[in-house]
Design a protein around this motif. Structure first.
Motif, PDB file in Angstrom:
ATOM      1  N   SER A   1      -1.282   4.145  17.747  1.00 13.08           N
ATOM      2  CA  SER A   1      -0.496   2.933  17.982  1.00 13.08           C
ATOM      3  C   SER A   1       0.199   2.982  19.342  1.00 13.08           C
ATOM      4  O   SER A   1       0.484   1.937  19.945  1.00 13.08           O
ATOM      5  CB  SER A   1       0.542   2.745  16.880  1.00 13.08           C
ATOM      6  OG  SER A   1       1.542   3.737  16.931  1.00 13.08           O
TER       7      SER A   1
ATOM      8  N   CYS B   1       2.822   0.440   6.259  1.00 19.44           N
ATOM      9  CA  CYS B   1       1.344   0.451   6.254  1.00 19.44           C
ATOM     10  C   CYS B   1       0.766  -0.839   6.824  1.00 19.44           C
ATOM     11  O   CYS B   1      -0.135  -0.814   7.667  1.00 19.44           O
ATOM     12  CB  CYS B   1       0.823   0.647   4.835  1.00 19.44           C
ATOM     13  SG  CYS B   1       1.184   2.243   4.128  1.00 19.44           S
TER      14      CYS B   1
ATOM     15  N   ASP C   1      -5.786  -4.926   1.751  1.00 23.52           N
ATOM     16  CA  ASP C   1      -6.836  -5.284   2.706  1.00 23.52           C
ATOM     17  C   ASP C   1      -6.779  -6.764   3.065  1.00 23.52           C
ATOM     18  O   ASP C   1      -6.854  -7.132   4.240  1.00 23.52           O
ATOM     19  CB  ASP C   1      -8.214  -4.939   2.123  1.00 23.52           C
ATOM     20  CG  ASP C   1      -9.340  -5.219   3.107  1.00 23.52           C
ATOM     21  OD1 ASP C   1      -9.465  -4.474   4.086  1.00 23.52           O
ATOM     22  OD2 ASP C   1     -10.081  -6.204   2.893  1.00 23.52           O
TER      23      ASP C   1
ATOM     24  N   GLU D   1      -0.513   7.770   8.125  1.00 21.75           N
ATOM     25  CA  GLU D   1      -1.460   8.677   8.760  1.00 21.75           C
ATOM     26  C   GLU D   1      -1.005   9.026  10.179  1.00 21.75           C
ATOM     27  O   GLU D   1      -0.701   8.137  10.984  1.00 21.75           O
ATOM     28  CB  GLU D   1      -2.850   8.042   8.812  1.00 21.75           C
ATOM     29  CG  GLU D   1      -3.432   7.723   7.432  1.00 21.75           C
ATOM     30  CD  GLU D   1      -3.110   6.321   6.960  1.00 21.75           C
ATOM     31  OE1 GLU D   1      -2.083   5.760   7.413  1.00 21.75           O
ATOM     32  OE2 GLU D   1      -3.879   5.771   6.158  1.00 21.75           O
TER      33      GLU D   1
ATOM     34  N   ARG E   1      -1.385  -0.879  10.446  1.00 22.66           N
ATOM     35  CA  ARG E   1      -2.817  -1.223  10.497  1.00 22.66           C
ATOM     36  C   ARG E   1      -3.048  -2.537  11.249  1.00 22.66           C
ATOM     37  O   ARG E   1      -3.949  -2.635  12.083  1.00 22.66           O
ATOM     38  CB  ARG E   1      -3.369  -1.343   9.086  1.00 22.66           C
ATOM     39  CG  ARG E   1      -3.313  -0.064   8.280  1.00 22.66           C
ATOM     40  CD  ARG E   1      -4.640   0.601   8.204  1.00 22.66           C
ATOM     41  NE  ARG E   1      -4.555   1.866   7.496  1.00 22.66           N
ATOM     42  CZ  ARG E   1      -5.582   2.548   7.058  1.00 22.66           C
ATOM     43  NH1 ARG E   1      -6.797   2.066   7.262  1.00 22.66           N
ATOM     44  NH2 ARG E   1      -5.452   3.693   6.445  1.00 22.66           N
TER      45      ARG E   1
ATOM     46  N   LEU F   1      -3.019   7.471  13.073  1.00 27.24           N
ATOM     47  CA  LEU F   1      -2.743   6.051  13.321  1.00 27.24           C
ATOM     48  C   LEU F   1      -1.429   5.883  14.081  1.00 27.24           C
ATOM     49  O   LEU F   1      -1.320   5.014  14.962  1.00 27.24           O
ATOM     50  CB  LEU F   1      -2.689   5.282  12.006  1.00 27.24           C
ATOM     51  CG  LEU F   1      -3.998   5.165  11.224  1.00 27.24           C
ATOM     52  CD1 LEU F   1      -3.814   4.256  10.011  1.00 27.24           C
ATOM     53  CD2 LEU F   1      -5.122   4.644  12.097  1.00 27.24           C
TER      54      LEU F   1
ATOM     55  N   ASN G   1       0.823  -1.215   0.000  1.00 27.61           N
ATOM     56  CA  ASN G   1       0.000   0.000   0.000  1.00 27.61           C
ATOM     57  C   ASN G   1       0.859   1.269   0.000  1.00 27.61           C
ATOM     58  O   ASN G   1       0.599   2.229   0.733  1.00 27.61           O
ATOM     59  CB  ASN G   1      -0.938   0.025   1.222  1.00 27.61           C
ATOM     60  CG  ASN G   1      -2.116   0.975   1.035  1.00 27.61           C
ATOM     61  OD1 ASN G   1      -2.725   1.005  -0.025  1.00 27.61           O
ATOM     62  ND2 ASN G   1      -2.440   1.738   2.057  1.00 27.61           N
TER      63      ASN G   1
ATOM     64  N   THR H   1      -3.709  -7.488   5.211  1.00 29.82           N
ATOM     65  CA  THR H   1      -3.888  -6.994   6.579  1.00 29.82           C
ATOM     66  C   THR H   1      -4.723  -7.975   7.390  1.00 29.82           C
ATOM     67  O   THR H   1      -4.394  -8.292   8.543  1.00 29.82           O
ATOM     68  CB  THR H   1      -4.564  -5.607   6.570  1.00 29.82           C
ATOM     69  OG1 THR H   1      -3.775  -4.697   5.805  1.00 29.82           O
ATOM     70  CG2 THR H   1      -4.689  -5.061   7.987  1.00 29.82           C
TER      71      THR H   1
ATOM     72  N   ALA I   1      -5.089  -3.084  14.792  1.00 31.26           N
ATOM     73  CA  ALA I   1      -6.256  -3.980  14.779  1.00 31.26           C
ATOM     74  C   ALA I   1      -6.078  -5.179  15.704  1.00 31.26           C
ATOM     75  O   ALA I   1      -7.057  -5.704  16.234  1.00 31.26           O
ATOM     76  CB  ALA I   1      -6.523  -4.457  13.353  1.00 31.26           C
TER      77      ALA I   1
ATOM     78  N   TYR J   1      -5.838   2.896  -1.286  1.00 31.81           N
ATOM     79  CA  TYR J   1      -5.600   1.464  -1.080  1.00 31.81           C
ATOM     80  C   TYR J   1      -5.085   0.846  -2.374  1.00 31.81           C
ATOM     81  O   TYR J   1      -5.580   1.150  -3.459  1.00 31.81           O
ATOM     82  CB  TYR J   1      -6.888   0.738  -0.668  1.00 31.81           C
ATOM     83  CG  TYR J   1      -7.442   1.195   0.657  1.00 31.81           C
ATOM     84  CD1 TYR J   1      -6.951   0.680   1.850  1.00 31.81           C
ATOM     85  CD2 TYR J   1      -8.441   2.158   0.709  1.00 31.81           C
ATOM     86  CE1 TYR J   1      -7.450   1.111   3.075  1.00 31.81           C
ATOM     87  CE2 TYR J   1      -8.943   2.597   1.921  1.00 31.81           C
ATOM     88  CZ  TYR J   1      -8.442   2.076   3.105  1.00 31.81           C
ATOM     89  OH  TYR J   1      -8.928   2.501   4.306  1.00 31.81           O
TER      90      TYR J   1
END
Length: 326
Positions: free
Chosen positions: A322, A179, A144, A315, A183, A318, A132, A147, A187, A139
Motif C-alpha cells: 500500500s 480489510c 468480495d 496481511e 484491499r 499488503l 472480513n 470490495t 486495487a 473471506y
C-alpha cells in the motif's frame, strides 16, 4: 444430543451480499437430505416473536442474484436477556427445530454460542460480514462484493478528481478492521490508506501528499477506514487542509452503499459452499462451530476461537504494498 430432524436458518446483524445464496443452499441441502427446514425472519427478534416459516425448494427460487437477505435482519437487545433467550427457545420447541444455521458477524456468533450452551440446540455459524474480520475464514460473505463496490466508486471519483485537480478523502466501512479499505485502496491505486490497525499520523499523510504533488500528480485519493484513529474522513480532511492546500479538497462517505448490490460470483459460490457445509456439519453432530474458507478448503472452527482465540491481522505484504505501489 438427538439426531437433527429440522433445521432453521436466519440472518442477523448487518446485511451482506451472499447471504441469499447461503440461505438457498441451507434450504435445498436440508430438503435433499430429507430434513425439514424453516426460515426465521428478522434474526433473533423473529425467534423471540415466533416469526418462523417453513421453507421448501420453491421458497428460495431465483434469489442467488439478490443482495441483502430475504429473511430480513434486525438487531435484538431482548436476546441478550435470559428471559428473551427462554422465549426464543420455547418458540423453537413449538416449531420442532433442533438445529440452527446463523449467518452473521461477531454479535450473531456470540448469541448462538451462549444460546447453545443454555439449551439443547445445535448451532453452526456462517460468517457474513463485509468487514472480513472473523478468524477461521480467509473471506467472509459479502467482502468480495463490497470490495468491488468500493473500487467502482473510487474509479468514478478518480475521474472527477483528475478533471478538477482535487484531493478526495473517501471513507469506507470498517469500524475495527481495515480489510475493506486496504484491499480497495490497493486495487484502486489510492495515494494513501488510513487504517485502524496502523497508526498513520497527519504529518506522515501530508508528507506523502506533498511528495506526490512534487511529482506533478494532478490529483490524489486517500482511503480512510471509518475506524481510523484520526477520526474519520471529515476530521482527517480538515486537519490536512489546514496545512496542505495544494489541491481542492473533497470528502465522500460511501456508507451503506457498500452493503448493497447483487453478490459477485465469488460470494455466490462461497455462500453456497458455506450453507451446504453448515447443514452437513449439523447432520454430522457438530455444534458451536463456524464454517470458513481456508485456501480453497471449507473448514470448521470453534465459535469461541473464531471470536477471540486469535487476533485478526492484516496481511503484512499488503500493508507494505500500500506504501510502495502508491
Amino acid at each position: 444430543m438427538s439426531k437433527i430432524k429440522k433445521i432453521a436458518v436466519f440472518t442477523s446483524g448487518g446485511d451482506a451480499p451472499g447471504m441469499n445464496p447461503c440461505i438457498r443452499a441451507v434450504v435445498r441441502t436440508s430438503k435433499y437430505l430429507g430434513l425439514e427446514v424453516a426460515g426465521i425472519n428478522q434474526g433473533y427478534q423473529g425467534m423471540i416473536d415466533n416469526n418462523i416459516v417453513d421453507m421448501d425448494h420453491h421458497s428460495v427460487s431465483n434469489i442467488l442474484q439478490l443482495g441483502g437477505t430475504i429473511l430480513k435482519t434486525a438487531r435484538c437487545l431482548d436476546f441478550k436477556t435470559p428471559e428473551g433467550r427462554k422465549l426464543a427457545y420455547d418458540n423453537l420447541q413449538k416449531n420442532n427445530i433442533d438445529g440452527l444455521v446463523a449467518i452473521g458477524g461477531d454479535g450473531t456468533f456470540n448469541g448462538i454460542e451462549l444460546f447453545s450452551r443454555e439449551y439443547d440446540v445445535k448451532v453452526i455459524g456462517v460468517p457474513g460480514t463485509i468487514d472480513n474480520d472473523l478468524y477461521g475464514s480467509d473471506y467472509t460473505l459479502g467482502f468480495d462484493t463490497a470490495t468491488n463496490t468500493v473500487i467502482e466508486a473510487i474509479d468514478k471519483i478518480r475521474d472527477t478528481a483528475e478533471s478538477h485537480a482535487r484531493l478526495f478523502f473517501v471513507e469506507v466501512m470498517g469500524r475495527d478492521a481495515g480489510c475493506l479499505a486496504l484491499r480497495a485502496g490497493i486495487a484502486a491505486g489510492a495515494e494513501a490508506i488510513m487504517l485502524p490497525e496502523k497508526d498513520t499520523s497527519i504529518e506522515e499523510l501530508i508528507e506523502t501528499l506533498k511528495a506526490g504533488a512534487a511529482k506533478n500528480k494532478s490529483s490524489a485519493i486517500v482511503i480512510v477506514s471509518e475506524g481510523d484513529k484520526s477520526g474519520g474522513a471529515f476530521n482527517v480532511a480538515k486537519k490536512v487542509k489546514e496545512v496542505f492546500n495544494f489541491y481542492d479538497t473533497k470528502v465522500t462517505i460511501l456508507g451503506h452503499l457498500q452493503r448493497g448490490g447483487s453478490p459477485s460470483a465469488f460470494d455466490r459460490v462461497l455462500g453456497s459452499r458455506m450453507g451446504f457445509a453448515a447443514v452437513k456439519a449439523l447432520v454430522a453432530g457438530e455444534s458451536r462451530k463456524t464454517v470458513g474458507l481456508r485456501g480453497n478448503q471449507i473448514v470448521l472452527t470453534d465459535i469461541k476461537e473464531a471470536l477471540c482465540g486469535h487476533e485478526f491481522k492484516l496481511e503484512e505484504d499488503l500493508l507494505e504494498m500500500s506504501v510502495v505501489l502508491a
